[in-house]
Design an enzyme around this catalytic site. Structure first.
Site, PDB file in Angstrom:
ATOM      1  N   SER A 160      -9.775 -29.274  32.587  1.00 23.21           N
ATOM      2  CA  SER A 160     -10.855 -30.210  32.319  1.00 23.21           C
ATOM      3  C   SER A 160     -11.753 -30.350  33.551  1.00 23.21           C
ATOM      4  O   SER A 160     -12.247 -29.355  34.090  1.00 23.21           O
ATOM      5  CB  SER A 160     -10.264 -31.554  31.879  1.00 23.21           C
ATOM      6  OG  SER A 160     -11.256 -32.408  31.357  1.00 23.21           O
ATOM      7  N   ASP A 182      -9.531 -27.987  20.774  1.00 21.31           N
ATOM      8  CA  ASP A 182     -10.302 -28.777  21.731  1.00 21.31           C
ATOM      9  C   ASP A 182     -11.741 -28.919  21.245  1.00 21.31           C
ATOM     10  O   ASP A 182     -12.470 -27.928  21.125  1.00 21.31           O
ATOM     11  CB  ASP A 182     -10.264 -28.075  23.095  1.00 21.31           C
ATOM     12  CG  ASP A 182     -10.806 -28.929  24.232  1.00 21.31           C
ATOM     13  OD1 ASP A 182     -11.521 -29.915  23.964  1.00 21.31           O
ATOM     14  OD2 ASP A 182     -10.505 -28.604  25.394  1.00 21.31           O
ATOM     15  N   HIS A 213      -8.018 -31.550  23.175  1.00 21.64           N
ATOM     16  CA  HIS A 213      -8.220 -31.325  24.610  1.00 21.64           C
ATOM     17  C   HIS A 213      -6.995 -31.722  25.429  1.00 21.64           C
ATOM     18  O   HIS A 213      -6.648 -31.049  26.404  1.00 21.64           O
ATOM     19  CB  HIS A 213      -9.447 -32.125  25.068  1.00 21.64           C
ATOM     20  CG  HIS A 213      -9.793 -31.927  26.517  1.00 21.64           C
ATOM     21  ND1 HIS A 213     -10.138 -30.710  27.045  1.00 21.64           N
ATOM     22  CD2 HIS A 213      -9.835 -32.823  27.552  1.00 21.64           C
ATOM     23  CE1 HIS A 213     -10.396 -30.843  28.338  1.00 21.64           C
ATOM     24  NE2 HIS A 213     -10.205 -32.106  28.673  1.00 21.64           N
TER      25      HIS A 213
END
Length: 366
Positions: A147, A301, A330
């Site tokens: 991320s 995601d 995610h």
């Protein structure tokens, strides 16, 4: 530059503070008189075999990586302090030890609050570079992060191509999308509409941040996640729905460990991510990466969709893609330990040549 204490003598984990006591110019043109970084190390630094594993955390996590990635880091895990020297830095702007909004302004007893300067992903990486040199790390064997942490990893591998041997960016992108920025803007708006936001208080905007967190969760998870774990059960009465209670619980949970100033600033830092900024373009920037690269994406995601990881693989020389199937969207990059470990083991062992003594063997933990 000051590092406390001498981390090379550590075995298990230790919390450290690095102080850079020289002016540091941000991308915005603002000059900080200095900065400090809180970070954890695990294991013993051995320059003779280059055993450094540098892990980058996501938005609201911290440098104690074992606390939030226990499936991959720790004794007898893939990244093991018995073999690896593991470094994880609390990103600046956060509230877990690095310079941030709830710390004193230089030369003052007043806290920054709203006056804390906006940092970019590139600013953060260039701070980490000073720490790397202070630790005497010539080259990082493995860099890994998901991320926002993956954004920092990519930026660093472009800015200093020789800094890494292998990089593993997970559930991340070359630039933060309009979709991602829209989620973050809505979250900041929630904080800004909190009547307390303009006050100079550590609790300012905290109710707004709870709502912001509930918005964020909708992008972190997936339809299937909520359907499986937050569906109501018979007799299906109206009101007090399980999903609603869950959203409120997650907002309250974050408010106990985070603050709205850091949340507001860090989400804007994420929005700043674009590897092509002040370079020719994103493609030429990615082509600067010389490390061996495994890009990992999460099939479900919706915040960092697979198309973004496919773009990275298309333009990073020699990169390969692994796609993880997960119910968790995610957040799968934090939860799918076994699947992620399996892909990393295959990737790392591809590069063990028969004519080179094996310094590490990742297979025992597969």
């Amino acid at each position: 530059m000051v590092v406390y204490p001498v981390t090379q003598r550590l075995y298990m984990s230790d919390y450290n503070l690095f102080e850079h006591r020289h002016p540091f110019v941000l991308e915005s043109g603002v000059t900080l008189p200095g900065f400090h970084l809180g970070y954890h190390t695990y294991g013993t630094f051995d320059p003779s075999v280059n055993n450094v594993v540098w892990i980058f955390h996501a938005l609201t996590a911290n440098s104690d990586v074992v606390s939030w990635w226990p499936g991959l880091v720790g004794t007898a895990k893939l990244f093991d302090p018995a073999r690896d020297f593991i470094v994880c830095v609390n990103m600046p702007g956060s509230c877990y030890g690095s310079v941030g909004p709830l710390e004193k302004k230089p030369g003052s007893e007043e806290l920054y609050y709203h006056d804390f300067p906006q940092l970019t992903i590139r600013d953060m990486v260039r701070m980490y570079q000073h720490l790397r040199h202070a630790l005497g790390i010539a080259r990082i064997h493995i860099g890994i992060g998901g991320s926002m942490g993956g954004q920092q990893l990519l930026e660093w591998a472009i800015d200093e191509p020789d800094a890494f041997e292998h990089i593993i960016p997970i559930a991340t992108n070359a630039w933060h999308s309009a979709w991602g920025k829209a989620f973050n803007a809505s979250q900041r708006w929630s904080i800004e509409t909190d009547p307390t936001w303009q006050t100079n208080s550590s609790e300012a905007g905290i109710e707004g941040m709870k709502i912001a967190r509930s918005i964020a969760l909708l992008s972190y998870r997936h339809y299937q996640t909520y359907d499986l774990y937050q569906s109501d059960e018979a007799p299906y009465e109206t009101g007090n729905y399980k999903a609603g209670s869950y959203q409120q619980y997650q907002g309250d949970k974050l408010a106990k460990r985070f603050n709205a100033f850091s949340y507001h600033r860090l989400s804007a830092s994420m929005d700043s991510h674009h590897v092509g900024r002040n370079r020719q373009d994103a493609i030429s920037a990615l082509q600067r990466i010389t490390a061996k690269v495994l890009v990992i994406g999460i099939e479900t995601d919706i915040l960092f969709p697979i198309t973004e990881q496919e773009y990275l693989v298309k333009h990073i020389p020699g990169a390969r893609l692994a796609v993880i199937n997960s119910l968790y969207g995610h957040d799968g990059f934090l939860l799918e330990f076994e699947a992620i470990e399996k892909e990393i083991i295959v990737f790392l062992n591809r590069y063990v040549r028969s004519d080179v003594p094996v310094q590490r063997d990742y297979f025992p933990y597969s």
